[in-house]
Design an enzyme around this catalytic site. Structure first.
Site, PDB file in Angstrom:
ATOM      1  CD1 TRP A 157      60.821  33.195  67.845  1.00 20.98           C
ATOM      2  CD2 TRP A 157      58.994  34.213  67.397  1.00 20.98           C
ATOM      3  NE1 TRP A 157      61.414  34.279  67.641  1.00 20.98           N
ATOM      4  CE2 TRP A 157      59.844  34.902  67.300  1.00 20.98           C
ATOM      5  CE3 TRP A 157      57.625  34.624  66.888  1.00 20.98           C
ATOM      6  CZ2 TRP A 157      59.876  36.255  66.813  1.00 20.98           C
ATOM      7  CZ3 TRP A 157      57.359  35.818  66.585  1.00 20.98           C
ATOM      8  CH2 TRP A 157      58.540  36.721  66.519  1.00 20.98           C
ATOM      9  CG  ASN A 158      57.601  33.523  62.256  1.00 20.24           C
ATOM     10  OD1 ASN A 158      57.904  32.212  62.108  1.00 20.24           O
ATOM     11  ND2 ASN A 158      57.911  34.232  61.222  1.00 20.24           N
ATOM     12  CE  LYS A 181      66.797  24.970  68.440  1.00 24.15           C
ATOM     13  NZ  LYS A 181      65.599  25.571  69.259  1.00 24.15           N
ATOM     14  N   PRO A 182      62.525  22.719  67.750  1.00 24.79           N
ATOM     15  CG  PRO A 182      60.569  22.538  68.925  1.00 24.79           C
ATOM     16  CD  PRO A 182      61.903  21.688  68.506  1.00 24.79           C
ATOM     17  CB  ALA A 183      61.706  28.744  68.458  1.00 22.05           C
ATOM     18  N   GLY A 235      64.781  31.131  59.962  1.00 25.66           N
ATOM     19  CA  GLY A 235      64.992  31.882  61.179  1.00 25.66           C
ATOM     20  C   GLY A 235      65.790  33.162  60.800  1.00 25.66           C
ATOM     21  CD  GLU A 257      61.633  31.418  54.935  1.00 20.83           C
ATOM     22  OE1 GLU A 257      62.054  32.715  54.948  1.00 20.83           O
ATOM     23  OE2 GLU A 257      60.545  31.289  55.660  1.00 20.83           O
ATOM     24  CG  LEU A 258      68.527  32.780  56.087  1.00 20.77           C
ATOM     25  CD1 LEU A 258      69.922  33.080  55.592  1.00 20.77           C
ATOM     26  CD2 LEU A 258      68.338  31.894  57.282  1.00 20.77           C
ATOM     27  CB  CYS A 291      60.065  35.791  57.058  1.00 19.02           C
ATOM     28  SG  CYS A 291      59.289  34.305  56.386  1.00 19.02           S
ATOM     29  CD  GLU A 388      62.565  39.814  58.927  1.00 23.79           C
ATOM     30  OE1 GLU A 388      63.221  39.477  59.531  1.00 23.79           O
ATOM     31  OE2 GLU A 388      62.039  38.853  58.129  1.00 23.79           O
TER      32      GLU A 388
HETATM   33  P1  ADP Z   1      64.458  34.837  65.857  1.00 24.16           P
HETATM   34  O1  ADP Z   1      65.118  36.034  65.934  1.00 24.16           O
HETATM   35  O2  ADP Z   1      63.498  34.810  64.916  1.00 24.16           O
HETATM   36  O3  ADP Z   1      64.193  34.120  66.995  1.00 24.16           O
HETATM   37  P2  ADP Z   1      66.397  33.013  65.370  1.00 24.16           P
HETATM   38  O4  ADP Z   1      67.214  32.811  64.139  1.00 24.16           O
HETATM   39  O5  ADP Z   1      67.433  33.340  66.657  1.00 24.16           O
HETATM   40  O6  ADP Z   1      65.431  33.953  64.952  1.00 24.16           O
HETATM   41  O7  ADP Z   1      65.822  31.702  65.812  1.00 24.16           O
HETATM   42  C1  ADP Z   1      65.258  30.661  64.996  1.00 24.16           C
HETATM   43  C2  ADP Z   1      65.540  29.309  65.354  1.00 24.16           C
HETATM   44  O8  ADP Z   1      66.955  28.932  65.366  1.00 24.16           O
HETATM   45  C3  ADP Z   1      65.099  28.962  66.730  1.00 24.16           C
HETATM   46  O9  ADP Z   1      64.739  27.657  66.790  1.00 24.16           O
HETATM   47  C4  ADP Z   1      66.379  29.140  67.592  1.00 24.16           C
HETATM   48  O10 ADP Z   1      66.292  28.322  68.779  1.00 24.16           O
HETATM   49  C5  ADP Z   1      67.480  28.831  66.582  1.00 24.16           C
HETATM   50  N1  ADP Z   1      68.870  29.007  66.952  1.00 24.16           N
HETATM   51  C6  ADP Z   1      69.041  30.277  67.589  1.00 24.16           C
HETATM   52  N2  ADP Z   1      70.666  30.372  67.534  1.00 24.16           N
HETATM   53  C7  ADP Z   1      71.176  29.233  67.109  1.00 24.16           C
HETATM   54  C8  ADP Z   1      72.107  28.674  66.937  1.00 24.16           C
HETATM   55  N3  ADP Z   1      73.358  29.417  67.235  1.00 24.16           N
HETATM   56  N4  ADP Z   1      72.296  27.413  66.446  1.00 24.16           N
HETATM   57  C9  ADP Z   1      71.469  26.778  65.935  1.00 24.16           C
HETATM   58  N5  ADP Z   1      70.170  27.241  66.084  1.00 24.16           N
HETATM   59  C10 ADP Z   1      69.804  28.489  66.764  1.00 24.16           C
END
Ligand code: ADP
Length: 484
Positions: A157-158, A181-183, A235, A257-258, A291, A388
């Site tokens: 989402w950032n 799949k967007p946030a 994410g 990209e973590l 990030c 972070e």
């Molecule tokens: P943040 O903490 O920045 O929200 P996330 O890693 O939770 O980071 O989210 C980044 C993306 O990963 C979002 O699109 C979120 O919906 C997705 N996401 C979160 N959990 C899962 C999962 N178990 N499997 C696949 N995608 C996921």
């Protein structure tokens, strides 16, 4: 609805096989404005079965898209880039409404995301193979590069526009089709971007957008479905590790990209004004929710007070408020949970000895605002030096020697970005060799552009985005042993 009238790009349905559609279940999920907490949209809440349909659509479109001449793919990407820039203002408004960042930053994000589309429109034409000398007579080794196939893209989402554009552009250039799949916090920017891709003439099924609140269910389908040949994820490290496990079952390729924990190192020979400008750009952009954000400031002891004072002056000029309001430079955080996390990290730092040198005030009664905060005397082992922060908090730690700061900087499980301010050329070379990160910025707070390879090492991820290297992640190398 807080949107101005006439936003033609506002979509709340998902995009599958060229059709805008609701979830099969008919469910929707809410999207909120983080600056007010108000509901701004209800969006199609898709599940694993919907994601499966999207994957099938991408697989169907894949054959033709891979065979579409690169010149044509390039032209389509170029048209998409032109449309994005023509609609920059509208895309920025949608982005700010769901994400909260100041409009000026949202405009910059649209241009930044578009720069990847432009770059890969050009690079599409340069997916060259190789002819390699063979060990035997009458033999030729040729190498061709082919699209990996259907790619699943999961974005945060950032930077809801740019993180998606940065993945879609190279994937399409390479000849891949995809399901994105967007946030759930920020689906509208992704849908608006896809609407413009459609308008540009990118064929149905090449880009599919699956919106949904159950990320784990959709993620399980994207990683588990054998039609998907690659995952590209931006994410958290925790979710990244989970995706690696899920991709193991059928050995899917994966780009990650973590998280990051960037050290920002200021030596006593640095131009302090430049260092402060860099600190503001790196730390406070997007309210500290990037990030590559400076997370730990290491300041050499003899300039520590001077730097801290100058940084405080610059921080006093920051204007916290709604992103849509003119003059705002710091918007809200994304959610109440984000606010709580930052608060807890600051409290923990104070409990282990950090001083609050400056904290601005927040006037808002609604929204998820955290005031820009300057912490000094931060112990190197404070939790916010290891985690972070993802908030507008600058944590200053003093150091004495170059070797000591290199050791401190490298003491992280992350290795995304680092920033160094110094005028010593030899030191720049030493740090360039020794800092354990994928990216290093010298005398600037800005690191990313489309021509440079973005990515990390250690637990910050795998693969690179942007640049000539950014296509490799979407291509398979095939060697053909020709004998004649
Ligand atoms: P943040 O903490 O920045 O929200 P996330 O890693 O939770 O980071 O989210 C980044 C993306 O990963 C979002 O699109 C979120 O919906 C997705 N996401 C979160 N959990 C899962 C999962 N178990 N499997 C696949 N995608 C996921």
């Amino acid at each position: 609805m807080i949107f101005p009238d006439g936003l033609a790009l506002l979509r709340t349905q998902a995009l599958i096989a060229g059709d805008w559609c609701e979830a099969e279940s008919g469910k929707q999920f809410p999207v909120f404005d983080p600056a007010s907490g108000e509901l701004i949209a209800q969006v199609a809440d898709m599940d694993a079965a919907d994601a499966r349909r999207a994957i099938q659509a991408a697989a169907k479109a894949q054959v033709d898209w891979a065979q579409t001449p690169v010149k044509e793919r390039s032209l389509l990407l170029r048209r998409w880039f032109d449309l994005v820039m023509q609609h920059q203002e509208e895309l920025a408004q949608i982005l700010t409404a769901e994400q909260g960042k100041p409009l000026a930053e949202a405009r910059a994000e649209i241009a930044y995301g578009a720069s990847y589309i432009e770059w890969f429109a050009e690079q599409a034409k340069r997916i060259n193979g190789d002819i390699i000398p063979a060990p035997s007579r009458h033999q030729r080794i040729s190498v061709i590069k082919q699209p990996v196939g259907v790619v699943a893209v999961i974005t945060p989402w950032n930077f809801p526009n740019a993180m998606l554009a940065r993945k879609l552009a190279p994937a399409l250039a390479a000849g891949c089709t995809l399901v994105a799949k967007p946030a759930a916090e920020t689906p509208l920017s992704a849908l608006a971007l896809a609407a413009l891709a459609q308008e540009a003439g990118i064929p149905a099924g090449v880009i599919n957008i699956v919106t949904g609140s159950d990320a784990a269910a959709i993620g399980a389908e994207l990683t588990g479905n054998p039609l998907v040949r690659k995952i590209s994820f931006t994410g958290s490290t925790a979710v990244g590790k989970l995706l690696i496990q899920q991709c193991a079952a059928d050995v899917k390729r994966i780009t990650l990209e973590l998280g990051g924990n960037a050290p920002f190192i200021v030596f006593d020979d640095a131009d302090l004004d430049a260092a402060v400008a860099g600190a503001i750009a790196s730390k406070f952009r997007n309210a500290g929710q990037t990030c590559v954000c400076a997370n730990r400031f290491y300041v050499q002891r003899d300039i520590y007070t001077a730097f801290s004072e100058k940084l405080e002056v610059a921080m006093r000029a920051l204007r916290i408020g709604k992103g849509a309001e003119q003059g705002t430079t710091i918007g809200p955080l994304i959610s109440p949970a984000a606010l709580l996390k930052v608060q807890q990290l600051v409290d923990e730092a104070i409990s282990c000895g950090a001083q609050v040198a400056y904290q601005s005030s927040v006037n808002a009664t609604q929204g998820y605002f955290y005031p820009p905060t300057l912490l000094t005397q931060v112990p190197a082992h404070a939790a916010l030096a290891e985690t972070e922060i993802f908030g507008p908090v600058a944590a200053l730690i003093a150091f004495d020697e170059e070797a000591q700061v290199i050791e401190l900087a490298n003491r992280s499980v992350y290795g995304l970005a680092a920033y160094v301010f110094t005028r010593d050329y030899a030191r720049i070379q030493r740090l360039g060799e020794q800092l354990q990160t994928g990216m290093l910025a010298i005398n600037t707070g800005l690191i990313s552009n489309e021509m440079a390879p973005f990515g990390g090492i250690k637990q910050s991820g795998w693969g690179r985005e942007g640049s000539i290297y950014g296509l490799d992640d979407y291509l398979n190398i095939k060697y053909i042993n020709e004998n004649f």
